[in-house]
Design a protein around this motif. Structure first.
Motif: not given
Length: 129
Positions: A44-66
Motif C-alpha cells: 500500500a502507498t499513500c496517494p496524498k502528499d505526506t508533507l501536507k499531513l503536517g496539519v495533523c500535528a495540531n489535531l494530535l497535540n490537542d487530542l493527546l493533551h485533552l
C-alpha cells in the motif's frame, strides 16, 4: 405363480424407486469461490502528499493533551477523507515516522487515535513499521 410374479414385480419396483431416490439426492459440492488476493500493507502507498499531513500535528497535540472542547477535524481529517482505511493508515504512518508532525510519539497509539477521530479504523494486522 401369479403371486410370485406380482411379488417379484413389487420388489423390483421398490428397488427401482429406492435406488432412484438415493442416487438423485447426491449433489456434488459447488467449486470454491476464486481467491481474491488481499492487498498487503507493504504494497500500500499513500496517494496524498505526506508533507501536507503536517496539519495533523495540531489535531494530535490537542487530542493527546485533552484540550477542552472538540478539536476541529477540518484540516487533518479532510486530507484523508476519501481514502480507504489502509491508505489513510499508510499516509499517517509515513507522516509520523518521518516526524513531519514534529512530535515524538508512540506510533501505534497516535496512529489509532488520529484514525479513529477522523472516522477511520486501523486495518486488521496493520503495523506501522
Amino acid at each position: 405363480m401369479a403371486s410370485k410374479t406380482v411379488a417379484t414385480g413389487a420388489i423390483l419396483l421398490v428397488n427401482l424407486l429406492f435406488f432412484t431416490m438415493v442416487s438423485s439426492t447426491h449433489v456434488p459440492c459447488p467449486p470454491p469461490p476464486p481467491k481474491t488476493p488481499k492487498p498487503s500493507p507493504a504494497a500500500a502507498t499513500c496517494p496524498k502528499d505526506t508533507l501536507k499531513l503536517g496539519v495533523c500535528a495540531n489535531l494530535l497535540n490537542d487530542l493527546l493533551h485533552l484540550v477542552v472542547g472538540t478539536p476541529p477535524k477540518t484540516p487533518c481529517c479532510s486530507l484523508i477523507e476519501g481514502l480507504a482505511d489502509l491508505e489513510a493508515a499508510v499516509c499517517l504512518c509515513t507522516a509520523i515516522k518521518a516526524n513531519i508532525l514534529g512530535i515524538n510519539l508512540n506510533v501505534p497509539v497516535s496512529l489509532s487515535l488520529l484514525l479513529n477521530y477522523c472516522g477511520k479504523g486501523v486495518p486488521e494486522g496493520f503495523q506501522c513499521a
